[in-house]
Design an enzyme around this catalytic site. Structure first.
Site, mmCIF file in Angstrom:
data_model
loop_
_atom_site.group_PDB
_atom_site.id
_atom_site.type_symbol
_atom_site.label_atom_id
_atom_site.label_comp_id
_atom_site.label_asym_id
_atom_site.label_seq_id
_atom_site.Cartn_x
_atom_site.Cartn_y
_atom_site.Cartn_z
ATOM 1 N N ASP A 11 66.369 55.080 38.340
ATOM 2 C CA ASP A 11 66.284 54.427 37.092
ATOM 3 C C ASP A 11 66.398 55.543 36.617
ATOM 4 O O ASP A 11 66.468 56.912 36.381
ATOM 5 C CB ASP A 11 65.305 53.752 36.773
ATOM 6 C CG ASP A 11 64.571 53.466 35.272
ATOM 7 O OD1 ASP A 11 65.589 53.107 34.475
ATOM 8 O OD2 ASP A 11 63.749 53.485 34.630
ATOM 9 N N ASP A 13 65.642 55.505 31.881
ATOM 10 C CA ASP A 13 64.848 56.362 31.055
ATOM 11 C C ASP A 13 63.156 56.388 31.608
ATOM 12 O O ASP A 13 62.655 55.261 32.064
ATOM 13 C CB ASP A 13 64.411 55.329 29.946
ATOM 14 C CG ASP A 13 65.268 55.458 29.087
ATOM 15 O OD1 ASP A 13 66.416 56.410 28.450
ATOM 16 O OD2 ASP A 13 67.101 54.377 29.147
ATOM 17 N N THR A 102 70.434 51.410 35.602
ATOM 18 C CA THR A 102 69.335 52.189 34.371
ATOM 19 C C THR A 102 69.907 50.379 33.145
ATOM 20 O O THR A 102 70.944 49.750 33.538
ATOM 21 C CB THR A 102 69.816 52.468 33.093
ATOM 22 O OG1 THR A 102 68.995 52.688 32.109
ATOM 23 C CG2 THR A 102 71.750 52.893 32.861
ATOM 24 N N SER A 103 68.873 49.341 32.072
ATOM 25 C CA SER A 103 68.801 49.023 31.734
ATOM 26 C C SER A 103 69.964 49.106 31.112
ATOM 27 O O SER A 103 69.516 48.439 29.333
ATOM 28 C CB SER A 103 67.367 48.627 31.431
ATOM 29 O OG SER A 103 66.830 47.312 32.916
ATOM 30 N N LYS A 134 66.446 43.939 35.747
ATOM 31 C CA LYS A 134 65.169 43.803 35.827
ATOM 32 C C LYS A 134 64.300 43.232 35.402
ATOM 33 O O LYS A 134 64.641 43.163 33.852
ATOM 34 C CB LYS A 134 64.433 45.541 35.958
ATOM 35 C CG LYS A 134 65.797 46.392 36.547
ATOM 36 C CD LYS A 134 65.144 47.915 36.151
ATOM 37 C CE LYS A 134 66.864 48.854 36.646
ATOM 38 N NZ LYS A 134 66.600 50.399 36.148
ATOM 39 N N ASP A 159 59.620 54.115 36.722
ATOM 40 C CA ASP A 159 58.836 54.448 36.259
ATOM 41 C C ASP A 159 58.033 52.899 35.075
ATOM 42 O O ASP A 159 56.891 52.843 35.736
ATOM 43 C CB ASP A 159 58.799 55.293 35.758
ATOM 44 C CG ASP A 159 59.477 54.466 33.957
ATOM 45 O OD1 ASP A 159 60.486 54.270 34.636
ATOM 46 O OD2 ASP A 159 59.730 54.369 32.447
#
Length: 218
Positions: A11, A13, A102-103, A134, A159
């Site tokens: 991921d 962030d 990543t989102s 996600k 995270d």
């Protein structure tokens, strides 16, 4: 802890870059602009695609405009992004066998990685590359496929609650939580940052695991 694996899926962030303050500042500004309660927005935005968060809080008629606006606000503040300790060193030690899942939008991903001084990923799966964000495992499964590796031979680093759920659902070799916030997720192993992870040629060495507090101490 020695983890036999052939690839690593990260991921962005909270795992590679520290953007929590910037992201919360951006979403708070966005919430005020669109007449939304900032507290409600902040409670569910971590680890989720902006499009999915926007859809929860504004009418469909303004969805496209609201999505463009949050992306613009976040990119404008990307320079405040810092690297997670150990992230750059770990990525530079990997033999091209890693991906970022990543989102974030492609533009925001590029801006934050550049601001934090991260190397360019071998493979990127952004918010625009999946039909479901996600906690769906779609992003991690796509990343492993693009690397040409079975997901069961990859380790996922996450995270957030949504991110860890996505990682576990993908059924990789292991899911490693990163940072104190990951203690509040079902990640089986949590490390304080990526200084605790080292590429060892045929897998990853993980040390300095964080211990979850006993329920009575929470």
């Amino acid at each position: 802890m020695n983890l036999s694996c052939r690839g690593a899926l990260f991921d962005m962030d909270g795992v590679l870059v520290d953007s929590t303050v910037a992201a919360e500042r951006a979403w708070t500004q966005w919430a005020h602009e669109f007449g939304v309660d900032p507290d409600q927005v902040l409670r569910g935005m971590h680890g989720r695609r902006s499009a999915d968060t926007v859809r929860l809080h504004v009418p469909a008629v303004v969805h496209a405009h609201a999505l463009r606006r949050i992306d613009a606000i976040e990119i404008a503040d990307a320079e405040s992004t810092d690297p997670i300790p150990g992230a750059r060193e770990l990525l530079e030690s990997l033999p091209g066998n890693w991906a970022v899942v990543t989102s974030a939008s492609p533009g925001l991903l590029s801006a934050r990685l550049a601001a934090a001084g991260m190397p360019a990923p071998a493979v990127v799966i952004s918010s625009e590359d999946v039909t479901q964000g996600k906690p769906s495992p779609e992003g991690y499964l796509r990343a492993a496929a693009r690397l040409g590796l079975p997901i069961g031979e990859c380790v996922v680093f996450e995270d957030s609650v949504n991110g860890v759920a996505a990682g576990l659902a993908a059924e990789p070799a292991a899911v490693i939580g990163v940072g104190v916030s990951a203690l509040h997720t079902p990640a089986p192993v949590v490390v304080p940052d990526l200084r605790s992870v080292r590429w060892a040629g045929r897998g990853l060495e993980v040390s300095g695991e964080l211990r979850r507090p006993h329920p009575a101490q929470r």
